[in-house]
Design a protein around this motif. Sequence first.
Motif, PDB file in Angstrom:
ATOM      1  N   VAL A   1      -3.938   5.644  -2.186  1.00 18.16           N
ATOM      2  CA  VAL A   1      -5.120   5.879  -3.491  1.00 18.16           C
ATOM      3  C   VAL A   1      -5.443   4.612  -4.210  1.00 18.16           C
ATOM      4  O   VAL A   1      -4.919   3.163  -3.626  1.00 18.16           O
ATOM      5  CB  VAL A   1      -3.928   5.965  -5.199  1.00 18.16           C
TER       6      VAL A   1
ATOM      7  N   LEU B   1       0.145   6.641 -19.097  1.00 16.90           N
ATOM      8  CA  LEU B   1       0.804   6.192 -17.179  1.00 16.90           C
ATOM      9  C   LEU B   1       0.677   7.254 -15.818  1.00 16.90           C
ATOM     10  O   LEU B   1       0.009   7.557 -14.980  1.00 16.90           O
ATOM     11  CB  LEU B   1       1.266   4.898 -16.628  1.00 16.90           C
ATOM     12  N   THR B   2       1.571   8.351 -16.331  1.00 16.27           N
ATOM     13  CA  THR B   2       2.405   9.278 -16.109  1.00 16.27           C
ATOM     14  C   THR B   2       0.995  10.033 -15.338  1.00 16.27           C
ATOM     15  O   THR B   2       0.125  10.876 -13.850  1.00 16.27           O
ATOM     16  CB  THR B   2       3.296  10.542 -16.150  1.00 16.27           C
ATOM     17  N   ASP B   3       0.151  10.484 -16.981  1.00 15.29           N
ATOM     18  CA  ASP B   3      -1.481  11.031 -16.490  1.00 15.29           C
ATOM     19  C   ASP B   3      -2.138  11.041 -15.424  1.00 15.29           C
ATOM     20  O   ASP B   3      -2.829  10.995 -14.073  1.00 15.29           O
ATOM     21  CB  ASP B   3      -2.018  11.746 -17.603  1.00 15.29           C
ATOM     22  N   LEU B   4      -2.498   9.429 -15.451  1.00 13.26           N
ATOM     23  CA  LEU B   4      -3.264   8.856 -14.704  1.00 13.26           C
ATOM     24  C   LEU B   4      -2.932   8.726 -13.344  1.00 13.26           C
ATOM     25  O   LEU B   4      -3.928   8.431 -12.594  1.00 13.26           O
ATOM     26  CB  LEU B   4      -2.551   7.422 -14.997  1.00 13.26           C
ATOM     27  N   THR B   5      -1.602   7.918 -13.262  1.00 12.42           N
ATOM     28  CA  THR B   5      -1.465   8.832 -12.016  1.00 12.42           C
ATOM     29  C   THR B   5      -1.330  10.045 -11.274  1.00 12.42           C
ATOM     30  O   THR B   5      -2.092  10.103 -10.611  1.00 12.42           O
ATOM     31  CB  THR B   5      -0.022   8.302 -11.611  1.00 12.42           C
ATOM     32  N   ARG B   6      -0.509  11.004 -11.955  1.00 11.81           N
ATOM     33  CA  ARG B   6      -1.704  12.383 -11.286  1.00 11.81           C
ATOM     34  C   ARG B   6      -2.852  12.013 -10.708  1.00 11.81           C
ATOM     35  O   ARG B   6      -3.416  13.107  -9.635  1.00 11.81           O
ATOM     36  CB  ARG B   6      -0.457  13.247 -12.320  1.00 11.81           C
ATOM     37  N   GLU B   7      -3.924  12.092 -11.664  1.00 13.53           N
ATOM     38  CA  GLU B   7      -4.716  12.378 -11.252  1.00 13.53           C
ATOM     39  C   GLU B   7      -5.684  11.959 -10.258  1.00 13.53           C
ATOM     40  O   GLU B   7      -6.391  12.004  -9.799  1.00 13.53           O
ATOM     41  CB  GLU B   7      -5.644  12.010 -12.938  1.00 13.53           C
ATOM     42  N   ALA B   8      -5.435  10.499 -10.639  1.00 12.20           N
ATOM     43  CA  ALA B   8      -5.763   9.235  -9.401  1.00 12.20           C
ATOM     44  C   ALA B   8      -4.962  10.122  -7.852  1.00 12.20           C
ATOM     45  O   ALA B   8      -5.357   9.889  -6.801  1.00 12.20           O
ATOM     46  CB  ALA B   8      -4.625   7.311  -9.577  1.00 12.20           C
ATOM     47  N   ILE B   9      -3.870  10.613  -7.855  1.00 12.36           N
ATOM     48  CA  ILE B   9      -2.917  11.036  -6.612  1.00 12.36           C
ATOM     49  C   ILE B   9      -3.854  12.404  -5.996  1.00 12.36           C
ATOM     50  O   ILE B   9      -4.792  12.385  -5.274  1.00 12.36           O
ATOM     51  CB  ILE B   9      -1.669  11.472  -7.101  1.00 12.36           C
TER      52      ILE B   9
ATOM     53  N   VAL C   1      -8.276   5.679  -9.378  1.00  8.74           N
ATOM     54  CA  VAL C   1      -7.670   4.958 -10.308  1.00  8.74           C
ATOM     55  C   VAL C   1      -8.865   4.519 -11.640  1.00  8.74           C
ATOM     56  O   VAL C   1      -9.031   5.684 -12.276  1.00  8.74           O
ATOM     57  CB  VAL C   1      -6.896   3.869 -10.167  1.00  8.74           C
TER      58      VAL C   1
END
Length: 119
Positions: free
Chosen positions: A38, A19-27, A43
């Motif tokens: 976002v 979830l951390t990696d996903l959030t960083r990539e979406a941002i 996402v």
Amino acid sequence: MSLDADAGAALADAHADFLTDLTREAIRLARKDRLRTVDAEHVEQAVSRLGMGSSQSKAGSAFSTMGGLLAGAGLAGGYALAFTSGPHSTAEMVTTIALCILGFFLLAVGLTLTMVSKR
């Protein structure tokens, strides 16, 4: 199915990391589009970029699967030709070579389609 305490903790850690990696990539994708918010699209793009979405290239997956099967059959035939004694028919040799060539060709096409779809 039950999880022991260690498995549950490991799963929770992996979940948090993803979830951390996903959030960083979406941002990152939203900032690339010069947005301050976002969107769901960001996402979804992040999920596919991290490799967790459905396969972008269904054809690539099909080619890779068939190529792997045919190349494996060809390699098994080649192993049999190399390590079994006795005469081998021309048909057996031609079939083995054809399976290897076709299988590795399909694998190359599948990998190419998969790589192109991830760009």
